[in-house]
Design a protein around this motif. Structure first.
Motif, PDB file in Angstrom:
ATOM      1  N   MET A 152      -8.307 -11.337  14.632  1.00 48.42           N
ATOM      2  CA  MET A 152      -7.761 -12.659  14.400  1.00 48.42           C
ATOM      3  C   MET A 152      -6.281 -12.517  14.068  1.00 48.42           C
ATOM      4  N   THR A 153      -5.500 -13.444  14.569  1.00 46.58           N
ATOM      5  CA  THR A 153      -4.066 -13.443  14.277  1.00 46.58           C
ATOM      6  C   THR A 153      -3.756 -14.596  13.331  1.00 46.58           C
ATOM      7  N   LEU A 154      -3.081 -14.258  12.244  1.00 44.17           N
ATOM      8  CA  LEU A 154      -2.641 -15.262  11.285  1.00 44.17           C
ATOM      9  C   LEU A 154      -1.130 -15.401  11.407  1.00 44.17           C
ATOM     10  N   TYR A 155      -0.683 -16.621  11.695  1.00 41.63           N
ATOM     11  CA  TYR A 155       0.740 -16.957  11.715  1.00 41.63           C
ATOM     12  C   TYR A 155       1.002 -17.679  10.402  1.00 41.63           C
ATOM     13  N   ILE A 156       1.694 -17.020   9.497  1.00 43.55           N
ATOM     14  CA  ILE A 156       1.898 -17.618   8.173  1.00 43.55           C
ATOM     15  C   ILE A 156       3.385 -17.664   7.839  1.00 43.55           C
ATOM     16  N   TRP A 157       3.832 -18.857   7.494  1.00 45.97           N
ATOM     17  CA  TRP A 157       5.220 -19.082   7.103  1.00 45.97           C
ATOM     18  C   TRP A 157       5.293 -19.168   5.587  1.00 45.97           C
ATOM     19  N   ARG A 158       6.358 -18.613   5.026  1.00 49.32           N
ATOM     20  CA  ARG A 158       6.591 -18.842   3.603  1.00 49.32           C
ATOM     21  C   ARG A 158       7.151 -20.255   3.450  1.00 49.32           C
ATOM     22  N   HIS A 159       6.774 -20.908   2.396  1.00 52.42           N
ATOM     23  CA  HIS A 159       7.229 -22.270   2.113  1.00 52.42           C
ATOM     24  C   HIS A 159       8.754 -22.333   2.018  1.00 52.42           C
ATOM     25  N   PRO A 160       9.342 -23.532   2.082  1.00 53.10           N
ATOM     26  CA  PRO A 160      10.788 -23.672   1.892  1.00 53.10           C
ATOM     27  C   PRO A 160      11.188 -23.379   0.443  1.00 53.10           C
ATOM     28  N   LYS A 161      12.472 -23.162   0.258  1.00 50.87           N
ATOM     29  CA  LYS A 161      13.001 -22.863  -1.077  1.00 50.87           C
ATOM     30  C   LYS A 161      12.759 -24.038  -2.023  1.00 50.87           C
ATOM     31  N   PRO A 162      12.106 -23.772  -3.169  1.00 51.66           N
ATOM     32  CA  PRO A 162      11.823 -24.859  -4.115  1.00 51.66           C
ATOM     33  C   PRO A 162      13.064 -25.244  -4.928  1.00 51.66           C
ATOM     34  N   LEU A 163      12.987 -26.419  -5.513  1.00 54.31           N
ATOM     35  CA  LEU A 163      14.073 -26.926  -6.359  1.00 54.31           C
ATOM     36  C   LEU A 163      14.032 -26.274  -7.745  1.00 54.31           C
ATOM     37  N   HIS A 164      15.174 -25.989  -8.293  1.00 52.39           N
ATOM     38  CA  HIS A 164      15.331 -25.562  -9.691  1.00 52.39           C
ATOM     39  C   HIS A 164      14.448 -24.360 -10.051  1.00 52.39           C
ATOM     40  N   ALA A 165      14.311 -23.407  -9.139  1.00 48.55           N
ATOM     41  CA  ALA A 165      13.442 -22.256  -9.390  1.00 48.55           C
ATOM     42  C   ALA A 165      14.219 -20.960  -9.585  1.00 48.55           C
ATOM     43  N   ALA A 166      15.533 -20.996  -9.460  1.00 47.09           N
ATOM     44  CA  ALA A 166      16.334 -19.781  -9.588  1.00 47.09           C
ATOM     45  C   ALA A 166      16.139 -19.160 -10.970  1.00 47.09           C
ATOM     46  N   GLY A 167      15.842 -17.876 -10.990  1.00 50.69           N
ATOM     47  CA  GLY A 167      15.686 -17.146 -12.243  1.00 50.69           C
ATOM     48  C   GLY A 167      14.346 -17.324 -12.921  1.00 50.69           C
ATOM     49  N   LEU A 168      13.434 -18.085 -12.309  1.00 50.69           N
ATOM     50  CA  LEU A 168      12.121 -18.322 -12.915  1.00 50.69           C
ATOM     51  C   LEU A 168      11.081 -17.348 -12.384  1.00 50.69           C
ATOM     52  N   CYS A 169      10.129 -17.036 -13.209  1.00 52.31           N
ATOM     53  CA  CYS A 169       8.917 -16.343 -12.784  1.00 52.31           C
ATOM     54  C   CYS A 169       8.047 -17.433 -12.168  1.00 52.31           C
ATOM     55  N   LEU A 170       8.009 -17.477 -10.865  1.00 54.48           N
ATOM     56  CA  LEU A 170       7.364 -18.599 -10.184  1.00 54.48           C
ATOM     57  C   LEU A 170       6.121 -18.126  -9.445  1.00 54.48           C
ATOM     58  N   GLY A 171       4.983 -18.516  -9.964  1.00 56.83           N
ATOM     59  CA  GLY A 171       3.710 -18.237  -9.326  1.00 56.83           C
ATOM     60  C   GLY A 171       3.052 -19.546  -8.976  1.00 56.83           C
ATOM     61  N   GLN A 172       2.125 -19.982  -9.825  1.00 56.23           N
ATOM     62  CA  GLN A 172       1.379 -21.209  -9.551  1.00 56.23           C
ATOM     63  C   GLN A 172       1.977 -22.449 -10.206  1.00 56.23           C
ATOM     64  N   THR A 173       3.162 -22.315 -10.799  1.00 56.48           N
ATOM     65  CA  THR A 173       3.861 -23.498 -11.299  1.00 56.48           C
ATOM     66  C   THR A 173       4.195 -24.371 -10.093  1.00 56.48           C
ATOM     67  N   ASP A 174       3.874 -25.645 -10.170  1.00 58.66           N
ATOM     68  CA  ASP A 174       4.034 -26.538  -9.023  1.00 58.66           C
ATOM     69  C   ASP A 174       5.396 -27.208  -9.076  1.00 58.66           C
TER      70      ASP A 174
END
Length: 194
Positions: free
Chosen positions: A1-23
């Motif tokens: 199976m082939t998975l074509y997966i894109w990373r999401h666009p750059k989120p707002l106000h996330a620079a310098g944050l430990c960003l996991g499941q924070t929405d």
């Protein structure tokens, strides 16, 4: 199976944050730009008009736009980014150095911030991949999740050293993964629309 997966666009106000499941949010034009990219790719390569997204709005927002354009959008909680527990959403500078060092010393086994360790992330990624039908799949995901899937597709195990963790893929970048058929096959949960 082939998975074509894109990373999401750059989120707002996330620079310098430990960003996991924070929405955190994303500018609408960036969500549309990635939706355009995926729609064009699917059309050029004659791929199914179906996309998998995580519940986090930086992924789900792209799926919502594609759904309005005739795509079937499936919400998959297993596609969410790694859970960093109480670190999640905090500036890296506010996380005690001793806690980061403890994670690096036991990189595969330590759950940063009391969240999810790498073994748990890999099990979640592998379990979800095993539920997919053997046909091309489109998805919008997150850097840590994509790295785990890339390592699994390459037949590599969970890295034990922090230095062995791959650099994150760029925002809106496409990763093409060939997933071996040998993954275990758990019972798939029913798809949930976006």
């Amino acid at each position: 199976m082939t998975l074509y997966i894109w990373r999401h666009p750059k989120p707002l106000h996330a620079a310098g944050l430990c960003l996991g499941q924070t929405d955190v949010g994303v500018e609408q034009r960036k969500l549309r730009r990635l939706a355009n990219q995926i729609q064009g790719f699917a059309r050029r390569h004659r791929l199914p008009k179906e996309v998998w997204v995580s519940p986090l709005q930086r992924s789900r927002g792209v799926g919502t736009i594609l759904a309005a354009r005739g795509f079937r959008c499936n919400l998959a909680p297993a596609l969410a980014e790694v859970n960093f527990g109480h670190w999640d959403g905090r500036p890296w500078q506010q996380i005690p150095r001793a806690e980061i060092d403890a994670w690096c010393e036991r990189f595969a086994d330590h759950a940063p911030g009391g969240g999810e360790n790498l073994h748990q992330l890999f099990a979640r990624v592998e379990g979800w991949l095993a539920t997919l039908e053997n046909q091309p799949q489109l998805a919008v995901g997150h850097a840590g999740w994509i790295n785990a899937a890339r390592l699994l597709a390459a037949g590599r195990g969970v890295p034990t050293q922090a230095g062995d963790w791959p650099r994150p893929v760029a925002y809106r970048a496409l990763s093409v993964l060939t997933i071996p058929a040998a993954l275990p096959a758990p019972v798939p949960p029913p798809p949930v629309s976006c």
